[in-house]
Design a protein around this motif. Sequence first.
Motif, PDB file in Angstrom:
ATOM      1  N   TYR A 528       0.834  -1.198   0.000  1.00  0.00           N
ATOM      2  CA  TYR A 528       0.000   0.000   0.000  1.00  0.00           C
ATOM      3  C   TYR A 528       0.873   1.254   0.000  1.00  0.00           C
ATOM      4  CZ  TYR A 528      -3.746   3.261   1.006  1.00  0.00           C
ATOM      5  OH  TYR A 528      -4.631   4.304   0.913  1.00  0.00           O
ATOM      6  N   CYS A 529       1.871   1.283   0.862  1.00  0.00           N
ATOM      7  CA  CYS A 529       2.719   2.476   0.945  1.00  0.00           C
ATOM      8  C   CYS A 529       3.540   2.676  -0.338  1.00  0.00           C
ATOM      9  CB  CYS A 529       3.641   2.369   2.151  1.00  0.00           C
ATOM     10  SG  CYS A 529       2.791   2.535   3.738  1.00  0.00           S
ATOM     11  N   ALA A 530       4.008   1.575  -0.940  1.00  0.00           N
ATOM     12  CA  ALA A 530       4.787   1.687  -2.179  1.00  0.00           C
ATOM     13  C   ALA A 530       3.949   2.259  -3.309  1.00  0.00           C
ATOM     14  CB  ALA A 530       5.333   0.318  -2.572  1.00  0.00           C
ATOM     15  N   SER A 531       2.683   1.876  -3.362  1.00  0.00           N
ATOM     16  CA  SER A 531       1.841   2.273  -4.491  1.00  0.00           C
ATOM     17  C   SER A 531       1.071   3.558  -4.211  1.00  0.00           C
ATOM     18  CB  SER A 531       0.873   1.138  -4.842  1.00  0.00           C
ATOM     19  OG  SER A 531       0.114   0.746  -3.696  1.00  0.00           O
ATOM     20  N   ARG A 532       0.234   3.575  -3.199  1.00  0.00           N
ATOM     21  CA  ARG A 532      -0.625   4.733  -2.938  1.00  0.00           C
ATOM     22  C   ARG A 532       0.131   5.929  -2.386  1.00  0.00           C
ATOM     23  NH1 ARG A 532      -2.683  -0.112  -4.540  1.00  0.00           N
ATOM     24  NH2 ARG A 532      -4.964  -0.128  -4.543  1.00  0.00           N
ATOM     25  N   LEU A 533       1.159   5.694  -1.611  1.00  0.00           N
ATOM     26  CA  LEU A 533       1.888   6.796  -0.985  1.00  0.00           C
ATOM     27  C   LEU A 533       3.255   7.045  -1.609  1.00  0.00           C
ATOM     28  CD1 LEU A 533       1.067   6.055   2.770  1.00  0.00           C
ATOM     29  CD2 LEU A 533      -0.200   7.475   1.141  1.00  0.00           C
ATOM     30  N   GLY A 534       3.891   5.989  -2.112  1.00  0.00           N
ATOM     31  CA  GLY A 534       5.227   6.138  -2.673  1.00  0.00           C
ATOM     32  C   GLY A 534       5.254   6.473  -4.143  1.00  0.00           C
ATOM     33  N   GLY A 535       4.111   6.383  -4.814  1.00  0.00           N
ATOM     34  CA  GLY A 535       4.025   6.791  -6.214  1.00  0.00           C
ATOM     35  C   GLY A 535       4.415   5.734  -7.221  1.00  0.00           C
ATOM     36  N   ASP A 536       4.734   4.502  -6.776  1.00  0.00           N
ATOM     37  CA  ASP A 536       5.106   3.442  -7.722  1.00  0.00           C
ATOM     38  C   ASP A 536       3.848   2.683  -8.116  1.00  0.00           C
ATOM     39  OD1 ASP A 536       6.440   1.678  -9.292  1.00  0.00           O
ATOM     40  OD2 ASP A 536       7.757   0.883  -7.725  1.00  0.00           O
ATOM     41  N   TRP A 537       3.005   3.358  -8.898  1.00  0.00           N
ATOM     42  CA  TRP A 537       1.654   2.857  -9.168  1.00  0.00           C
ATOM     43  C   TRP A 537       1.141   3.512 -10.436  1.00  0.00           C
ATOM     44  CZ3 TRP A 537      -3.425   4.485  -6.411  1.00  0.00           C
ATOM     45  CH2 TRP A 537      -4.377   3.472  -6.492  1.00  0.00           C
TER      46      TRP A 537
END
Length: 562
Positions: A528-537
Amino acid sequence: MPASTHTVTNQPPPLVDYDVFSADHALAEAVARHAAPERAEEVRAELSELGRGAGSAEAQEWGRQANEVPPVLRTHDRYGNRIDEVEFHPAWHRLLDRAVGAGLTDAWSRPDGQLRRTAGFYVWGQVEAGHGCPVSMTHAAVPALRKEPSLAAVWEPLLSSHTYAPGLDRPATQKPGAIAGMGMTEKQGGSDVRANTTQAVPVSGGGEGEGEYVLTGHKWFCSAPMSDVFLVLAQVTGGGEGEGLTCFLVPRVLPDGSRNTFRVQRLKDKLGNRSNASSEVEFDGTTWARRVGEVGRGVPTIIEMVAATRLDCVTGSAALMRHAVAQATHHTAHRSAFGGLLTDKPLMQNVLADLALESEAATALTMRLASAFDAAQGGGQDAEQERQLLRLAVPAAKYWVTKRCTPVVGEALECLGGNGYVEESGMPRMLRESPLNSIWEGSGNVQALDLLRALQRSPEALNAFLTEIGLARGADHRLDAATKDLLAELADLEGIEARARRLVERMAQVLQGSLLVRYAPPEVADAYCASRLGGDWGAAFGTLPHTLDLPSIVERARPATA
């Protein structure tokens, strides 16, 4: 009888005869986390029983029948008498009977009442969504009625009853239980209820404390018109009690057993929510009503009802997302293509994991809000902290979770391929239902503006919000960075209204990230943090970084049916 040309193979078994509650790890863990330890086992057993009912083939069939045979309006009987009644398929009544019997309208006086009721609404909502409307309104009417203690003393026991007693054959006060509806919006105003023109005139000239009025006007959206009683807003225009927009209680059957004037003009032909009768109603100057709360204080009187129904919008959307993910993970675990099970294909795994993240984040946030509602009913500093948290977290969650519902359901439908596009799969019904909660009880712009208003008027609400997300400070660098960026956004007031949607979205995501970092398995929080918050999405589902533990996320989301 076998087909003469082929046998049926490679089709998944129906997802039935399982415990919807216990098979949902995110939900069961959240309930265990937030329930008081001395009641945790009682709450778990209660929800597991409801979960087995929700997962039964019988209940799923009720949901199908209630939508395939929608309600019918009967304005007159065979002799020409005006009756204004709506006929429902028996399945509708079976769904409501089970919902009411499970305590889904009874939350305000039981220990852990909001938590167990919200979890139950989430579980039973996966059977069928339309009947959740009267369930939600009945539950939410209680805090508004408490503004008028004499009315609450009569109606709260009826609305909190575990007995469903349909029909307009007698006054509700002579029944073992009652259902409530509400009528706020009018065609010229919509969400702007201060533009309402329905007039309320005191009976016999009024007088301080009398509280009886007659109404003249209309309501553009009035759901479940066969309910026993309704809360409506109308403008008081004369008498000794003052003037202005005021809340009223309107029963369908009067104390003497006669019908109140409640003209059902037509039923709405809606995109989804087909089992539920949403109607247009008119009051003709003889519609009897009782005042609820002070004259001119209609919006403050109704505001707690609004907050409760907004939580139900979040819960309903979270339930739809969970049901869609359950169907997608179940289907792909049994369907083979291109030499293996779909669930084992790396790209399908990415899609399923991405959907599962969105669902688990919605579930964690929903249950945190429910626990805050329970805590806010108490006294002391902790209760005030929770009340302030809800002032921002409810509109943020209402905005974000309901917005995410439609893309999640649409992507889950695609996981079933052409089978998902066919009505028999149940997925099209879910897709039609999915936009509703983002519109009901205030659309996206209304939620965003409401949150901005709270930020401007209640600095303590922002403090409570920041305290909550700060409980995960230092646990994930991407969450910390997102929190820092959010603070910068909050400090920049230039063009704040035009940026409101982006701000609310980010607040909801950071709050979800904080909850998952604290409570979810590491692979879920990391993804969740990598995609929604970290921008790797990416812009579509199925674009998670391939280095994440996707198989574990998918396996956690798949309902175990044995």
